[in-house]
Design a protein around this motif. Sequence first.
Motif, PDB file in Angstrom:
ATOM      1  N   ASP A 131      50.195  38.726  40.207  1.00 17.69           N
ATOM      2  CA  ASP A 131      48.777  38.534  40.546  1.00 17.69           C
ATOM      3  C   ASP A 131      48.688  38.174  42.019  1.00 17.69           C
ATOM      4  N   TRP A 132      48.454  39.178  42.850  1.00 18.38           N
ATOM      5  CA  TRP A 132      48.437  38.966  44.302  1.00 18.38           C
ATOM      6  C   TRP A 132      47.228  38.153  44.745  1.00 18.38           C
ATOM      7  N   SER A 133      46.240  37.944  43.859  1.00 17.22           N
ATOM      8  CA  SER A 133      45.049  37.177  44.226  1.00 17.22           C
ATOM      9  C   SER A 133      45.168  35.710  43.840  1.00 17.22           C
ATOM     10  N   VAL A 136      42.396  34.335  41.614  1.00 18.07           N
ATOM     11  CA  VAL A 136      41.003  34.350  42.080  1.00 18.07           C
ATOM     12  C   VAL A 136      40.222  35.499  41.454  1.00 18.07           C
ATOM     13  N   LEU A 137      40.761  36.702  41.481  1.00 20.21           N
ATOM     14  CA  LEU A 137      40.014  37.847  40.952  1.00 20.21           C
ATOM     15  C   LEU A 137      39.781  37.768  39.447  1.00 20.21           C
ATOM     16  N   ALA A 150      45.972  40.690  51.184  1.00 19.10           N
ATOM     17  CA  ALA A 150      45.231  40.304  49.984  1.00 19.10           C
ATOM     18  C   ALA A 150      44.634  41.552  49.346  1.00 19.10           C
ATOM     19  N   PRO A 151      44.372  41.506  48.058  1.00 17.98           N
ATOM     20  CA  PRO A 151      43.810  42.678  47.379  1.00 17.98           C
ATOM     21  C   PRO A 151      42.332  42.850  47.714  1.00 17.98           C
ATOM     22  N   VAL A 154      38.291  40.212  47.752  1.00 15.99           N
ATOM     23  CA  VAL A 154      38.348  38.815  48.160  1.00 15.99           C
ATOM     24  C   VAL A 154      37.996  38.715  49.639  1.00 15.99           C
ATOM     25  N   VAL A 156      38.942  36.657  53.122  1.00 15.17           N
ATOM     26  CA  VAL A 156      40.190  36.097  53.629  1.00 15.17           C
ATOM     27  C   VAL A 156      39.918  35.209  54.842  1.00 15.17           C
ATOM     28  N   ILE A 269      41.862  32.390  50.205  1.00 14.25           N
ATOM     29  CA  ILE A 269      40.973  33.470  49.796  1.00 14.25           C
ATOM     30  C   ILE A 269      39.987  32.968  48.742  1.00 14.25           C
ATOM     31  N   ARG A 271      36.658  34.824  46.057  1.00 13.61           N
ATOM     32  CA  ARG A 271      36.053  36.074  45.622  1.00 13.61           C
ATOM     33  C   ARG A 271      34.960  36.489  46.594  1.00 13.61           C
TER      34      ARG A 271
END
Length: 296
Positions: A131-133, A136-137, A150-151, A154, A156, A269, A271
């Motif tokens: 989960d690269w977020s 958060v996502l 970041a994906p 989001v 940054v 980060i 959303r």
Amino acid sequence: MELRHLRAFHVLATELNFTRAAARLHMSQQALSNQIKQLETRIGATLFQRNTRQVTLTDAGRTLLARVPSILETVGAALTDTRGIGAGERAELILGVRGVTGLDITPKVLRAFAADHPEVAVTVGRVDFDDWSAGVLPGRADIGLVWLPAPPGVEVTPLVEEQRIALLPADHRLARLEAVPPTELATEPFAWWANNRDALTRDYATLAEYRDGPAVIGAEVATVEDLLAAVGNGQAVAVSVASIGRFFPWGGVVTRPLLDLAPAVLAVIRRSGDTRPLVAAFIKSAAKAAAEFAAE
């Protein structure tokens, strides 16, 4: 300018009819007209074109309308948070961290926010590397501390930079070098995170810009310990950041700086579109702590 002026403007800009707007605001048309005139005087621009048949927004009015809803939403959220705390409720934020729990800056960020907002409880949760977020996502965290990139989805705020390094088996041919050219490392088999199929992060972590074709994955791993074991066993190489040194010495693994490679960036980060005051407050405290950390 007062909030009542902005509320009156927003309702009239939505209705484009003084009768309906005044009814929604529970005031007379004359009172509404007076508030709009006061707002135009204080801004110094005409916001509406009026005639006997219709009301339309001017260019200045359209510009203001683009901003007013978020202003009113932020104020409303701030009042809600404040009322809850005043009623004895303890506000809470959830911070997702991904690969940063051992960094010196992480506790500094938490202490800075605690000093600025002692009424808010912060829960810190580690998340899986897929989960690269940092949660958060999917909504498991309000804010995340992550290494870029970041994906999508989001917002940054960069905090600090750190040197990127190569992790190599001790007997690897590149381990004989004092510093490793990225072009040499990019064609080696890499350790990569199991279940992480995100092309953006994989390309970044495996130096895709320095080779033709996809990365060769020599080992799939679930934790930093797994990654170091895969490198130490000679299955793979990896790119990491200098702070991974907290895990060393690690049998069979050596680190070397990467030549002429841009540093990694640690960021906070949230959303996209998240305008909650407490989230914004955490980002402000984190940025302040990062500036102090960089100055040390």
